[in-house]
Design a protein around this motif. Structure first.
Motif, PDB file in Angstrom:
ATOM      1  N   GLU A  82      -3.844   0.678   0.403  1.00 32.29           N
ATOM      2  CA  GLU A  82      -4.666  -0.167  -0.730  1.00 32.29           C
ATOM      3  C   GLU A  82      -4.827   0.795  -2.121  1.00 32.29           C
ATOM      4  OE1 GLU A  82      -7.404  -2.893  -0.021  1.00 32.29           O
ATOM      5  OE2 GLU A  82      -7.009  -3.162   2.064  1.00 32.29           O
ATOM      6  N   MET A 119      -1.668   0.171  -3.619  1.00 33.14           N
ATOM      7  CA  MET A 119      -1.615  -1.483  -4.275  1.00 33.14           C
ATOM      8  C   MET A 119      -2.515  -1.230  -5.719  1.00 33.14           C
ATOM      9  SD  MET A 119      -2.995  -4.848  -2.200  1.00 33.14           S
ATOM     10  CE  MET A 119      -1.924  -4.662  -0.936  1.00 33.14           C
ATOM     11  N   LYS A 120      -3.678  -0.593  -5.545  1.00 32.72           N
ATOM     12  CA  LYS A 120      -4.231  -0.414  -6.899  1.00 32.72           C
ATOM     13  C   LYS A 120      -3.603   0.057  -7.866  1.00 32.72           C
ATOM     14  CE  LYS A 120      -8.597  -0.635  -4.550  1.00 32.72           C
ATOM     15  NZ  LYS A 120      -9.598  -0.004  -3.570  1.00 32.72           N
ATOM     16  N   LEU A 124      -0.952  -2.202  -9.113  1.00 29.27           N
ATOM     17  CA  LEU A 124      -1.544  -3.258 -10.051  1.00 29.27           C
ATOM     18  C   LEU A 124      -2.074  -2.731 -11.423  1.00 29.27           C
ATOM     19  CD1 LEU A 124      -3.668  -5.272  -7.359  1.00 29.27           C
ATOM     20  CD2 LEU A 124      -1.871  -6.368  -8.524  1.00 29.27           C
ATOM     21  N   ASP A 142      -7.840  -7.381 -11.528  1.00 22.15           N
ATOM     22  CA  ASP A 142      -7.140  -7.527 -10.205  1.00 22.15           C
ATOM     23  C   ASP A 142      -7.856  -7.165  -9.176  1.00 22.15           C
ATOM     24  OD1 ASP A 142      -5.111  -8.421 -11.906  1.00 22.15           O
ATOM     25  OD2 ASP A 142      -4.251  -6.569 -12.471  1.00 22.15           O
ATOM     26  N   TYR A 176      -8.203  -7.867  -6.178  1.00 22.10           N
ATOM     27  CA  TYR A 176      -7.495  -8.696  -5.267  1.00 22.10           C
ATOM     28  C   TYR A 176      -8.201  -8.618  -3.943  1.00 22.10           C
ATOM     29  CZ  TYR A 176      -6.495  -4.170  -3.060  1.00 22.10           C
ATOM     30  OH  TYR A 176      -6.450  -3.106  -2.248  1.00 22.10           O
ATOM     31  N   ALA A 225       1.266  -6.589  -5.977  1.00 17.89           N
ATOM     32  CA  ALA A 225       0.396  -6.306  -4.882  1.00 17.89           C
ATOM     33  C   ALA A 225       1.146  -6.283  -3.514  1.00 17.89           C
ATOM     34  CB  ALA A 225      -0.763  -7.282  -4.847  1.00 17.89           C
TER      35      ALA A 225
END
Lengths: 363, 363, 363, 363
Positions: free
Chosen positions: B37, B40-41, B44, B61, B63, B135
């Protein structure tokens, strides 16, 4: 779906250069479309080698329609065309199995198919496989024409020589384009290109080029956002041709150096109809046709088969090797690729048309 | 399959700019892939507006993964990510429903969806919809990396300024590229581009550009002849982005002016392995990866949202009208599109990888 | 995808009963699979009419492989087989265009294709189109056999006569089944069925039946939850045959009257392997093969072509009409459908196998 | 396409029983369809547990539409519905990861996904995942109704008790059927079934059954020959439900014992329209709707979750083990599956309808 393309109107391609036949099946097409065999022969003749310096392989393209046509019309069942491979000299190709030709598919095919591929004449990777696409294209182009949709193709560029823009020529010149063996708007430039192609063939070398396509009369609304965009679907179809290495729509790569204020296509009313004032976007916004002519250009690489010595490797001995290709090949496919791109475009448009308007829409 | 892409690893995209969420479902992916994660951040954040002159819309974002991940790994079931749309000012957009913005999808959407589309913020056509792609991309990129496949992206060109070639920089520079907010190899050119972007924003105008992508470590054999070519599949994915108007592989449009003898990629043995001496074909022959780096470039048009008066029409009164756009928009998306193109490339490669090596291949 | 089936291994079917050829293209299959033409001929002979009372149409099935096979092995390119239609008597069929045969596709075809369909011999709806499926099936069945997967088929039921269960017979009987012209385990019941078929043919009537299929040796894990379930994929393939009107897996419709405690398949360890104690679920849980034999049964309706007077309508005059069919037809297809169902099953399994294990998995 | 179904109207399913949400995306649907939220709630309530003896899990189904609807109508962009999972007791399920429940997907999931699956509550295999199908179904059923297409469903059979035939009841009874919590035509048989279900629940056992579906008002011409047959497409959709183990159309398995002369559907003129005299074929010939009501029946197995001790194995110790299930489960899903089958049928019909009549056809 390696050899099948389409969502509703599906084309499946088969055949190897030196196998018994190449062919295609088209499925999902409206019943009742006229099959004009004269037009089919004419289209096939445009794809055939004929110019000086082109491959000596005589391809008669004696196609046979073996399903899907009855009383001169499509039946609604899969339509299959097969074209026998007659003039084959397979001996020419045996060396390429162990010594792959640079920039051809020989090497990847040998590895991917573990040596089981039919390597003769490039096998299933051969440009020969486009013949049934052109045969099918002739049916689709006739059907689209009846709906007011016409597709024009010309050689736009070769070795720094650039053909005229579509917009500078009257409709009569466009109509003539699709009947020309060497489709180019500017005759003088055409002569020069042909001279260069001949000269290049004599040198044992080859040329690339750019082909430009215009689709006129397309209704607004073909294509879908994201993964069925008109650009994406045309691209996927056209990159099927191994020699194609680029595609651009409207201003394409020229957008890179432009400002929005210079290239935005403003709207205006014309005869009660919304039109764009310019067409920098090549008739497509958000992946969807906007009613203006769709214009795109395709980059074609020089035919990889050249007669000069080239560096390769021997896949058996694992040693470097110099390769000298003999045989018969085109110095450039920019002429012969034109009816293929016209047919491919027709295929994509026919599919989107029936998706939008329903299964009988082309009848 | 308008909003779904892939043959085995399928991505389905949904959401509208000013609706409650944008999101995506990915299906058919190996179970057991790590979901990082933090990465992912980070990915983004690279897509978010942040540079001077970019849209003021704050997109946090935040998510949420709502299916397909358990104990930090993919489960093998569809993985869904949703991202709420928080900072929306829909009032800004009401005028575009009747007076479409030039070169946007406003007009085609109004006609195709008979006025039922959610027009606010460009609706489903908005670049906002690429956030879930990024993402998802972060998961795929991590998985591919473990298989030795790395994807690098930089801004190659903008307003006649051209970045360095990948080959001129050491690996350390490439690695850094994917962490940069403004991914460019040549710092000085980068500064100049940013200055120009800022200045252009102040003028209320916008810029296009070219993005270049390199996929390293790709095994030989991905892609299929004809309609699942690596070029075709990448193109179809990437033309999903409305601002993309061209794509070229290897030498691309430069092939048009070249001779075969100049651009054929000969073979050589290197450390017992077959390599090409040059890479004019951008790592692809016959639509199939050949083991060399895959290189392609994408033409991006100037953001159509500019603040200068533009010609448009009033769809209700059917009269010409001058449009002045207010609101918040990027003067160029060439920076923010980079992580999107990286993610899209990862998606296509992951799909082809699992098609070739089987359903658990990425685990 | 009307005439194309599969996700990775795709079959495309074409041809009309009285057109020049019927045929099929199979694409996406591993290269290097042996093509055993003796086996292909044997399989085709099992589908051919031969028993007393069956159609007099002599179908020699002189197939031709026109692409995709080289040196006796699959090449990895599309494999095409065409089979000429030689013994055609089209005059027999002209009346059915305006006076459709009950329970045939004549009427729907006339309406759907607006009269353009090739109606002769049932056209594209004819059982004749299954011949290329059987030819393809022979290649797939041989390849699956090498992976330990065997498919057995028998006539399970006809006119209240019921064949033995697979489980009551030794392996030698199963092996023999696939070589039998009339595949049935219990010889006496087989004789009775054949007698009834002959008698029914003499009466100008026809019979239906149930066919049972067992797939042994299937590894755990084929099929996907929800829309690619093993049951769903087999069903979609098998309902392609117009005479099929039902399918059930394991206990099927008998589940309706059972309790969970009676039909749940408990687990046990056997030779260190997890097995189910019973197999009420026919080898499938959650749409996925569980390693036990997959068992399913198919309901086949009586051949609609009968020689007794039947009520129909005249589509031109819009009046009721009595129809008397002449010509040559089978009184039951339960014998000839067996190799077709074996081949169809092989097709679905081959597709799922390559999806799970990768593109070379069947080599 | 494991979790995506359709050719033009595509449904993508996601979510796990005890994850944050279950949901679905529908793409390719006409814009401008009314979204009646009252109807959606009503449909969802029919799927919810409520009868005595059914699972105690309270599922409020507080769905959220997060894309694709604007001003109460579909936008033409993907429509996404998510439903939170609120009443989850995951502790109940931990034992099933190592000791799989007989006839459930536990064991195949553990093996196929290498232990990474979310096993809680059956994860992605849970019947819970059908809730978003029903929500979507409500929109499609309303749209089809406006085109004159109505879908009726009743419990046809359970433990040797058989409901009346559709044909014996007036239209008013059919209309009522779709509003009933326990949809059955014969009230007395309904009472008996409910009593038996209650009693069986008390015994800790479960029941199967047969559900019958009728699609009225379907125009002629939906479905395509061979691999997009109406039977095949409905089957593939419906076998997505793990408890379904059989399907039959028209007379189905009864055809096995019939003669052609007894079951051929002759034609007659009625009010100037061609009709069949009988409907043994369940409204389908050659895979295509013929204008008569489409009738099919679905075999549903007893819910595998029973409370009696069952034989299983311990996947860790590789030893036999006795399993006793606790928790909350339905003794039969034949009631709750009815709105799911109605919705699934609507999905298949909507897809075929738009394929045949075009992208706006349902508006």
């Amino acid at each position: 779906m390696s050899n099948t393309i389409g969502e509703k109107v599906l084309l499946t391609l088969f055949g190897e250069s030196h196998g018994p036949y190449v062919g295609a099946v088209i499925d999902g097409l409206s019943s009742g479309l006229e099959v004009n065999e004269e037009e089919m022969k004419r289209m096939l003749s445009l794809r055939r080698p004929s110019n000086k310096g082109e491959t000596k392989r005589v391809e008669e393209d004696e196609y046979e329609i073996i399903s899907g046509v009855y009383n001169g019309h499509t039946t609604g069942a899969p339509l299959t065309i097969i074209i026998p491979n007659k003039s084959v000299k397979s001996g020419d190709y045996d060396q390429f199995k162990k010594t792959p030709r640079p920039s051809h598919a020989d090497y990847v095919a040998e590895m991917k198919y573990a040596g089981y591929q039919d390597h003769r004449g490039g096998g299933h990777f051969s440009g020969r496989v486009t013949a049934p696409i052109v045969a099918m294209g002739s049916i689709l182009l006739e059907a689209l024409k009846k709906k007011g949709i016409e597709i024009y193709v010309h050689i736009k560029k070769c070795a720094y020589m650039i053909d005229d823009e579509f917009a500078l020529h009257p409709q009569v010149d466009l109509d003539e384009l699709n009947t020309k063996n060497f489709p180019i708007l500017n005759k003088e430039i055409g002569e020069n290109m042909r001279d260069l192609m001949e000269k290049t063939a004599e040198e044992g070398d080859s040329l690339g080029g750019v082909i430009e396509v215009m689709i006129k009369g397309l209704p607004l609304g073909l294509g879908e956002p994201w993964f069925s965009s008109l650009e994406g679907k045309l691209s996927n179809a056209i990159f099927s041709i191994g020699a194609v290495k680029g595609i651009e729509f409207g201003d394409g790569f020229d957008f890179a150096d432009a400002k929005g204020s210079e290239v935005n296509d403003g709207y205006m009313m014309e005869d009660g109809k919304v039109r764009t004032i310019t067409n920098h976007n090549g008739g497509i916004n958000g992946g969807i046709s906007n009613g203006e002519p769709v214009i795109y250009r395709v980059a074609v690489k020089p035919t990889p088969s050249i007669y000069k010595p080239q560096r390769s490797v021997n896949l058996e001995t694992k040693e470097d090797e110099t390769l000298e290709i003999k045989g018969r090949h085109d110095p450039a496919i920019i002429r012969r690729i034109c009816p293929v791109l016209r047919s491919m475009s027709a295929l994509v448009i026919a599919d989107l048309y029936e998706m939008r308007y329903g299964e009988d829409a082309l009848r």
